[in-house]
Motif scaffolding. Structure first.
Motif, PDB file in Angstrom:
ATOM      1  N   GLN A  53    -100.974 -53.885  66.251  1.00  0.00           N
ATOM      2  CA  GLN A  53    -102.184 -54.221  66.997  1.00  0.00           C
ATOM      3  C   GLN A  53    -102.011 -55.515  67.771  1.00  0.00           C
ATOM      4  O   GLN A  53    -102.413 -55.618  68.940  1.00  0.00           O
ATOM      5  CB  GLN A  53    -103.359 -54.331  66.025  1.00  0.00           C
ATOM      6  CG  GLN A  53    -104.688 -54.623  66.694  1.00  0.00           C
ATOM      7  CD  GLN A  53    -105.835 -54.612  65.691  1.00  0.00           C
ATOM      8  OE1 GLN A  53    -105.787 -53.912  64.685  1.00  0.00           O
ATOM      9  NE2 GLN A  53    -106.862 -55.410  65.978  1.00  0.00           N
ATOM     10  N   TRP A  54    -101.384 -56.508  67.145  1.00  0.00           N
ATOM     11  CA  TRP A  54    -101.179 -57.791  67.814  1.00  0.00           C
ATOM     12  C   TRP A  54    -100.129 -57.667  68.919  1.00  0.00           C
ATOM     13  O   TRP A  54    -100.268 -58.291  69.977  1.00  0.00           O
ATOM     14  CB  TRP A  54    -100.769 -58.864  66.791  1.00  0.00           C
ATOM     15  CG  TRP A  54    -101.934 -59.444  66.055  1.00  0.00           C
ATOM     16  CD1 TRP A  54    -102.781 -58.780  65.226  1.00  0.00           C
ATOM     17  CD2 TRP A  54    -102.378 -60.801  66.091  1.00  0.00           C
ATOM     18  NE1 TRP A  54    -103.736 -59.639  64.721  1.00  0.00           N
ATOM     19  CE2 TRP A  54    -103.502 -60.898  65.236  1.00  0.00           C
ATOM     20  CE3 TRP A  54    -101.937 -61.941  66.737  1.00  0.00           C
ATOM     21  CZ2 TRP A  54    -104.194 -62.086  65.037  1.00  0.00           C
ATOM     22  CZ3 TRP A  54    -102.621 -63.144  66.536  1.00  0.00           C
ATOM     23  CH2 TRP A  54    -103.749 -63.210  65.698  1.00  0.00           C
ATOM     24  N   LEU A  55     -99.082 -56.915  68.687  1.00  0.00           N
ATOM     25  CA  LEU A  55     -98.055 -56.743  69.727  1.00  0.00           C
ATOM     26  C   LEU A  55     -98.606 -56.009  70.950  1.00  0.00           C
ATOM     27  O   LEU A  55     -98.090 -56.168  72.064  1.00  0.00           O
ATOM     28  CB  LEU A  55     -96.861 -55.978  69.163  1.00  0.00           C
ATOM     29  CG  LEU A  55     -96.003 -56.718  68.130  1.00  0.00           C
ATOM     30  CD1 LEU A  55     -94.910 -55.802  67.588  1.00  0.00           C
ATOM     31  CD2 LEU A  55     -95.388 -57.985  68.721  1.00  0.00           C
ATOM     32  N   ALA A  56     -99.655 -55.217  70.758  1.00  0.00           N
ATOM     33  CA  ALA A  56    -100.280 -54.504  71.870  1.00  0.00           C
ATOM     34  C   ALA A  56    -101.410 -55.317  72.505  1.00  0.00           C
ATOM     35  O   ALA A  56    -102.056 -54.838  73.451  1.00  0.00           O
ATOM     36  CB  ALA A  56    -100.807 -53.153  71.373  1.00  0.00           C
ATOM     37  N   GLY A  57    -101.635 -56.514  72.009  1.00  0.00           N
ATOM     38  CA  GLY A  57    -102.729 -57.337  72.503  1.00  0.00           C
ATOM     39  C   GLY A  57    -102.340 -58.171  73.709  1.00  0.00           C
ATOM     40  O   GLY A  57    -101.409 -57.853  74.445  1.00  0.00           O
ATOM     41  N   ASN A  58    -103.060 -59.294  73.888  1.00  0.00           N
ATOM     42  CA  ASN A  58    -102.762 -60.155  75.031  1.00  0.00           C
ATOM     43  C   ASN A  58    -101.525 -60.999  74.754  1.00  0.00           C
ATOM     44  O   ASN A  58    -100.940 -60.931  73.676  1.00  0.00           O
ATOM     45  CB  ASN A  58    -103.979 -61.027  75.379  1.00  0.00           C
ATOM     46  CG  ASN A  58    -104.419 -61.914  74.214  1.00  0.00           C
ATOM     47  OD1 ASN A  58    -103.576 -62.396  73.447  1.00  0.00           O
ATOM     48  ND2 ASN A  58    -105.717 -62.110  74.070  1.00  0.00           N
ATOM     49  N   ASP A  59    -101.149 -61.823  75.715  1.00  0.00           N
ATOM     50  CA  ASP A  59     -99.877 -62.540  75.630  1.00  0.00           C
ATOM     51  C   ASP A  59     -99.821 -63.468  74.425  1.00  0.00           C
ATOM     52  O   ASP A  59     -98.818 -63.505  73.690  1.00  0.00           O
ATOM     53  CB  ASP A  59     -99.653 -63.346  76.921  1.00  0.00           C
ATOM     54  CG  ASP A  59     -98.258 -63.947  76.975  1.00  0.00           C
ATOM     55  OD1 ASP A  59     -97.330 -63.345  76.395  1.00  0.00           O
ATOM     56  OD2 ASP A  59     -98.091 -65.008  77.608  1.00  0.00           O
ATOM     57  N   VAL A  60    -100.885 -64.218  74.175  1.00  0.00           N
ATOM     58  CA  VAL A  60    -100.849 -65.173  73.074  1.00  0.00           C
ATOM     59  C   VAL A  60    -100.796 -64.454  71.729  1.00  0.00           C
ATOM     60  O   VAL A  60    -100.128 -64.903  70.788  1.00  0.00           O
ATOM     61  CB  VAL A  60    -102.053 -66.147  73.147  1.00  0.00           C
ATOM     62  CG1 VAL A  60    -103.379 -65.429  72.921  1.00  0.00           C
ATOM     63  CG2 VAL A  60    -101.883 -67.276  72.131  1.00  0.00           C
ATOM     64  N   GLN A  61    -101.476 -63.303  71.636  1.00  0.00           N
ATOM     65  CA  GLN A  61    -101.406 -62.525  70.398  1.00  0.00           C
ATOM     66  C   GLN A  61     -99.998 -61.980  70.175  1.00  0.00           C
ATOM     67  O   GLN A  61     -99.469 -62.021  69.053  1.00  0.00           O
ATOM     68  CB  GLN A  61    -102.424 -61.382  70.446  1.00  0.00           C
ATOM     69  CG  GLN A  61    -103.871 -61.849  70.396  1.00  0.00           C
ATOM     70  CD  GLN A  61    -104.851 -60.740  70.727  1.00  0.00           C
ATOM     71  OE1 GLN A  61    -104.457 -59.634  71.110  1.00  0.00           O
ATOM     72  NE2 GLN A  61    -106.139 -61.025  70.601  1.00  0.00           N
ATOM     73  N   ARG A  62     -99.372 -61.487  71.244  1.00  0.00           N
ATOM     74  CA  ARG A  62     -98.013 -60.953  71.130  1.00  0.00           C
ATOM     75  C   ARG A  62     -97.034 -62.041  70.684  1.00  0.00           C
ATOM     76  O   ARG A  62     -96.236 -61.834  69.764  1.00  0.00           O
ATOM     77  CB  ARG A  62     -97.561 -60.359  72.474  1.00  0.00           C
ATOM     78  CG  ARG A  62     -98.338 -59.137  72.915  1.00  0.00           C
ATOM     79  CD  ARG A  62     -97.622 -58.423  74.048  1.00  0.00           C
ATOM     80  NE  ARG A  62     -97.501 -59.263  75.243  1.00  0.00           N
ATOM     81  CZ  ARG A  62     -98.379 -59.301  76.231  1.00  0.00           C
ATOM     82  NH1 ARG A  62     -99.468 -58.533  76.170  1.00  0.00           N
ATOM     83  NH2 ARG A  62     -98.187 -60.070  77.293  1.00  0.00           N
ATOM     84  N   GLN A  63     -97.080 -63.189  71.332  1.00  0.00           N
ATOM     85  CA  GLN A  63     -96.149 -64.257  71.004  1.00  0.00           C
ATOM     86  C   GLN A  63     -96.394 -64.791  69.587  1.00  0.00           C
ATOM     87  O   GLN A  63     -95.451 -65.132  68.869  1.00  0.00           O
ATOM     88  CB  GLN A  63     -96.270 -65.396  72.023  1.00  0.00           C
ATOM     89  CG  GLN A  63     -95.864 -65.025  73.433  1.00  0.00           C
ATOM     90  CD  GLN A  63     -94.400 -64.638  73.531  1.00  0.00           C
ATOM     91  OE1 GLN A  63     -93.568 -65.031  72.718  1.00  0.00           O
ATOM     92  NE2 GLN A  63     -94.079 -63.830  74.540  1.00  0.00           N
ATOM     93  N   THR A  64     -97.650 -64.841  69.184  1.00  0.00           N
ATOM     94  CA  THR A  64     -97.972 -65.289  67.830  1.00  0.00           C
ATOM     95  C   THR A  64     -97.416 -64.332  66.787  1.00  0.00           C
ATOM     96  O   THR A  64     -96.833 -64.748  65.777  1.00  0.00           O
ATOM     97  CB  THR A  64     -99.497 -65.423  67.656  1.00  0.00           C
ATOM     98  OG1 THR A  64     -99.996 -66.392  68.586  1.00  0.00           O
ATOM     99  CG2 THR A  64     -99.849 -65.861  66.236  1.00  0.00           C
ATOM    100  N   ALA A  65     -97.578 -63.036  67.034  1.00  0.00           N
ATOM    101  CA  ALA A  65     -97.097 -62.040  66.084  1.00  0.00           C
ATOM    102  C   ALA A  65     -95.582 -62.083  65.968  1.00  0.00           C
ATOM    103  O   ALA A  65     -95.029 -62.024  64.858  1.00  0.00           O
ATOM    104  CB  ALA A  65     -97.557 -60.650  66.503  1.00  0.00           C
ATOM    105  N   VAL A  66     -94.881 -62.194  67.089  1.00  0.00           N
ATOM    106  CA  VAL A  66     -93.414 -62.230  67.058  1.00  0.00           C
ATOM    107  C   VAL A  66     -92.931 -63.471  66.325  1.00  0.00           C
ATOM    108  O   VAL A  66     -92.045 -63.407  65.454  1.00  0.00           O
ATOM    109  CB  VAL A  66     -92.833 -62.181  68.488  1.00  0.00           C
ATOM    110  CG1 VAL A  66     -91.326 -62.417  68.456  1.00  0.00           C
ATOM    111  CG2 VAL A  66     -93.142 -60.834  69.145  1.00  0.00           C
TER     112      VAL A  66
END
Length: 437
Positions: free
Chosen positions: A370-383
Motif C-alpha cells: 500500500q505504501w509503495l503504491a502511494g505518493n513519493d514520500v510514502q514510497r521512499q519511507t517504506a523502502v
C-alpha cells in the motif's frame, strides 16, 4: 608494595566477578607485568623528567598498565556512578595540551589515564614532585578536582569505591577539599548501594514489597521470576509503590525507568491512573513526553493510546508539519501497525524518523504494498523502512505478493532521482527478491 598490589588485584578480580554474576557488562581485567627498568628509563626520556619515586615503585613492583572497566545494565536505576573506568598506563603518560592559560603550568600536570569522554586523571607535581597528588581534569570546564594526596592513596580510595569511572561527573560528588572522601555521605551511600546490588538475592528481596521494589530497580524485570514475585502482592498496592517512587523522583530522565517497572508489573491495572494523567496536566508526577507516552502504550488499549498520543502530536505541531523524529519519539513505544494509517496522513520529507517508525510498527506485506503504491514520500519511507528492518534482521509479516512488490519496487527505482534512493531499492530487492522469484 608487591603485597599491597596483590591485594588490590585480588579486589579487582572479585569485584568484576561479582558484577558479571549480576549481569553487569564487564571488560576482562587488564593487568600487565611490572615495568622493566629500561622501560621506565625510556618513558623518562620521552617525558623529559625522572618519574616520581612513589609512582616508579608501583610501576616497577606492581604493573606498568592496569584497566578495570564495567557498566551497570541500562535498566538499573541508580543515583550514583553507574560505571567503572579506572587504571593507568606507563605508555600513555603524557603532558596534556590543555590550551589557553593552563598551558603555562607546563611540567606540573602529568596525565596517566584518559577517561572515555576525554577527561584526564593526572599527577599534580607542584607540592611534592617525588610523591605527587592525583587530580582529575574536566575537559568541558577546565577545572581540576583533587582526588587523593598520592598515587597509592588514589588506588586505595578508588578501589574502595568499586573502581568508579574516571570522568569528572562520576567522582566529583564523592570529593571534598582533601580528595575522595570514603566517609562522606555520598560515598557511604554508594558503597551501601553497590553492596546491596552485588549481594541481595531475589529470595531475600521477595520477603517484603519495599525490598522487592529496590531489587527490581537494580536488576530490572527481564527475569520472569521477578515478575512472579510481584504477583504475590496486591496489584493496587504495587501500583501505589511505583507512584510513590515517581512522585519522589527528582531527575526527569529516571522517570521513564520507573514507568517501565510500573507497566511491567501492574500494566492494565494502571489504566485509569494513566487516563487521569492525560486529563490533568498539572498532576504531581510531572510525567510528560517519553514517560507518559511509554505508559500510554503499555497500559492502555492500542486504539485508545494512539488516539491520545497522535492527538497530542497534532496539537503540538498544529501550525507546521510534524517531524519524523518527533513522531518516532512519541509512537515508537506502541510498536504496532495500527499507527500506520495516521502516519500515512502526516508523513513528509525529510523521511528521517518516519522510516524508523515505519520499521518499528512491524508492518505486514500488505502495508508495504500500500505504501509503495502511494505518493513519493510514502514510497521512499517504506523502502527506507524496509532497509532498516533488513539491517535489524526483521521482515514484514504475512505472505508477500512477490510479483506486485517487485514491480512496485522497480517503479520506485525508476522514479527515484537521487542515487541513495536507488541504492535503498536495490538493497531491498537483493534481500527479498531472490526468495520471491
Amino acid at each position: 608494595m608487591k603485597e599491597r598490589f596483590a591485594t588490590w588485584a585480588e579486589q579487582w578480580v572479585i569485584l568484576l566477578e561479582r558484577l558479571e554474576r549480576r549481569r553487569a557488562r564487564v571488560r576482562p581485567l587488564a593487568i600487565k607485568p611490572p615495568a622493566e627498568e629500561e622501560e621506565l628509563l625510556e618513558a623518562e626520556r620521552r617525558l623529559g623528567i625522572a618519574l616520581p619515586q612513589a609512582v616508579r615503585e608501583i610501576l616497577r613492583e606492581g604493573s606498568r598498565e592496569v584497566n578495570v572497566t564495567w557498566w551497570l545494565p541500562d535498566w538499573t536505576i541508580v543515583r550514583f556512578s553507574s560505571s567503572g573506568d579506572f587504571g593507568w598506563s606507563l605508555d600513555d603518560m603524557e603532558w596534556p595540551d590543555f590550551g589557553g592559560d593552563l598551558d603555562e603550568a607546563g611540567g606540573r600536570y602529568l596525565a596517566f589515564y584518559c577517561a572515555h569522554n576525554g577527561d584526564y586523571v593526572l599527577f599534580d607535581r607542584e607540592k611534592d614532585p617525588e610523591n605527587p597528588a592525583v587530580v582529575g581534569w574536566d575537559h568541558e570546564t577546565d577545572e581540576f578536582v583533587l582526588l587523593a594526596p598520592s598515587f597509592q592513596e588514589y588506588i586505595e580510595r578508588v578501589t574502595a569505591l568499586s573502581c568508579i569511572g574516571a570522568e569528572c561527573c562520576e567522582y566529583e560528588s564523592y570529593c571534598d577539599g582533601h580528595g575522595l572522601d570514603l566517609q562522606g555521605e555520598a560515598a557511604l551511600g554508594w558503597t551501601a548501594w553497590i553492596e546491596q546490588y552485588l549481594s541481595t538475592t531475589l529470595a531475600d528481596a521477595a520477603s517484603s514489597l519495599d525490598k522487592l521494589v529496590l531489587y527490581a530497580s537494580m536488576h530490572g524485570l527481564e527475569a520472569e521470576r521477578v515478575k512472579e514475585a510481584f504477583d504475590e502482592y496486591d496489584s493496587a498496592i504495587v501500583l501505589r509503590e511505583w507512584q510513590h517512587r515517581l512522585e519522589s523522583e527528582s531527575e526527569s530522565y529516571r522517570k521513564k525507568e520507573w514507568c517501565v517497572l510500573l507497566a511491567g508489573t501492574v500494566g492494565p491495572v494502571a489504566a485509569d491512573w494513566v487516563r487521569s494523567l492525560w486529563r490533568d496536566a498539572s498532576h504531581s508526577y510531572s510525567l510528560a513526553g517519553e514517560p507518559l507516552h511509554y505508559l500510554t502504550a503499555a497500559c492502555l488499549p492500542v486504539a485508545e493510546g494512539l488516539y491520545l498520543v497522535c492527538g497530542e502530536l497534532e496539537r503540538t505541531d498544529e501550525d507546521r508539519k510534524i517531524s519524523g523524529f518527533t513522531a518516532n519519539g512519541a509512537l515508537w513505544f506502541f510498536r504496532n501497525r495500527a499507527a500506520l494509517p495516521w502516519m500515512e496522513k502526516h508523513v513528509s520529507f525529510p523521511i528521517d524518523g518516519w522510516d524508523s517508525l515505519f520499521a518499528v510498527c512491524e508492518p505486514e506485506w500488505s502495508d508495504v504494498g500500500q505504501w509503495l503504491a502511494g505518493n513519493d514520500v510514502q514510497r521512499q519511507t517504506a523502502v527506507s523502512g524496509l532497509g532498516i528492518m533488513i539491517r535489524g534482521k526483521a521482515s514484514p509479516s504475512g505472505e508477500p505478493d512477490a510479483a506486485l512488490l517487485i514491480n512496485l519496487l522497480e517503479l520506485v527505482k525508476q522514479q527515484s532521482v537521487l542515487r541513495k534512493e536507488k541504492e535503498r531499492v536495490d538493497l531491498v530487492l537483493s534481500h527479498f527478491a531472490a526468495d520471491w522469484r
